[in-house]
Design a protein around this motif. Structure first.
Motif: not given
Length: 337
Positions: A254-277
């Motif tokens: 609805g035109g709004n950013l959903i912070s908790h959805q974004i933050d969790r995905r950014l956290s997962y993405l960062r973890t995968l990158i840091e672990k070499g994947h």
């Protein structure tokens, strides 16, 4: 490895892919489970959304609408023959109208579109059709979609998917669908892209693929970002599969950013990158409902290149890594490089 992948307008070489979204839909019918919103069939809306994608630098979509989701999934009036609007009753392939409308859209917008072939989850499946057809026969229909044509269209599929299970377990009919997909992949080398929402069933999907002799590197486990455990994503990557965070349609509503959805995905993405994947990650939005379009306040096909990119940079994710995820990783997945 494969040398080329088939798009609706002809074969593509690895260097021709460009910026690629690996799990999207253009025309789709999900009204069996999402009656008010799950129907994309308006030409002008799709054309406008894809125009935004190309303006943002996008080149290629992997369009994973499967046979079941293609029923009447074409602009109104596209064909006067209702048989052309329906999933093929013999082979289970996409409807003729869905394929030809998607091809016409690709030609109109310049977007390179790679079609998937396969079957959705239990709620959508014709159990009698599966009972009448042996697993090898179903695999042969998929192989024909990939190597010959999607019947009546002159267009070939380029990947297998999305092949789906939707519960905490894989049902018997879904298992047959996965085994058929695996056998078709083993025969053709085609990538298999799956749907495994909410529950960590991607591990079971991957095990079926392994049992059937498919290299995990030819498998993309979809919707991994909907499973609320980064350990699940890490295990998929450790086993050699591609981990797809493709439900970013939940990040803009609805035109709004959903912070908790974004933050969790950014956290997962960062973890995968840091672990070499980082080479095993794929990202997409999974536009499959009208509310997901940019015009109606959803992410459209551009969220990853706009708001998400800026937020990822603020979270410490290198923009060059994101660029590689959008370009090099799809090449690895599709071509086995």
């Amino acid at each position: 490895m494969v040398d080329t992948v088939q798009s609706v307008t002809g074969p593509l070489l690895p260097e021709q892919l460009g910026v690629t979204l690996t799990h999207e839909h253009i025309f789709i019918n999900m009204t069996r489970t999402t009656p008010q919103d799950g129907y994309l069939n308006v030409w002008a809306e799709a054309e406008a959304e894809l125009g935004l994608f190309t303006a943002a630098g996008g080149s290629t979509l992997i369009e994973v609408t499967n046979g079941e989701l293609s029923d009447y999934a074409a602009p109104v009036g596209w064909s006067q023959d209702p048989r052309d609007m329906q999933q093929n009753p013999r082979t289970g392939s996409r409807s003729v109208a869905n394929v030809l409308a998607t091809k016409a859209m690709a030609e109109a917008t310049g977007v390179q579109v790679i079609l998937g072939t396969g079957h959705y989850y239990d709620t959508y499946l014709d159990k009698r059709w599966f009972d009448r057809n042996a697993t090898n026969t179903i695999a042969d229909f998929l192989i024909a979609d990939l190597l010959d044509e999607i019947p009546g269209t002159g267009v070939r599929a380029g990947v297998i998917g999305e092949v789906a299970s939707d519960l905490s377990h894989i049902t018997a009919v879904e298992e047959r669908s996965f085994r058929a997909a695996a056998r078709a992949s083993r025969e053709t080398g085609a990538l298999v892209s799956t749907h495994a929402a909410s529950f960590p069933t991607g591990l079971a999907q991957l095990e079926i693929m392994r049992e059937e002799g498919v290299d995990p590197g030819r498998v993309v486990i979809g919707h991994a970002d909907t499973v609320k455990s980064v350990d699940y994503s890490l295990e998929l990557a450790r086993r050699g599969a591609f981990v797809q965070f493709d439900c970013l349609m939940t990040c803009r509503i609805g035109g709004n950013l959903i912070s908790h959805q974004i933050d969790r995905r950014l956290s997962y993405l960062r973890t995968l990158i840091e672990k070499g994947h980082q080479d095993r990650i794929l990202l997409s939005q999974d536009v499959c409902q009208r509310s997901h379009t940019r015009a109606l306040g959803g992410p459209g096909y551009t969220f990853l290149f706009e708001e998400f990119r800026a937020l990822a940079a603020n979270a410490g994710i290198d923009p060059e890594v994101l660029d590689s995820i959008h370009t090099a990783n799809p090449r690895r997945a599709i071509f086995g490089q």
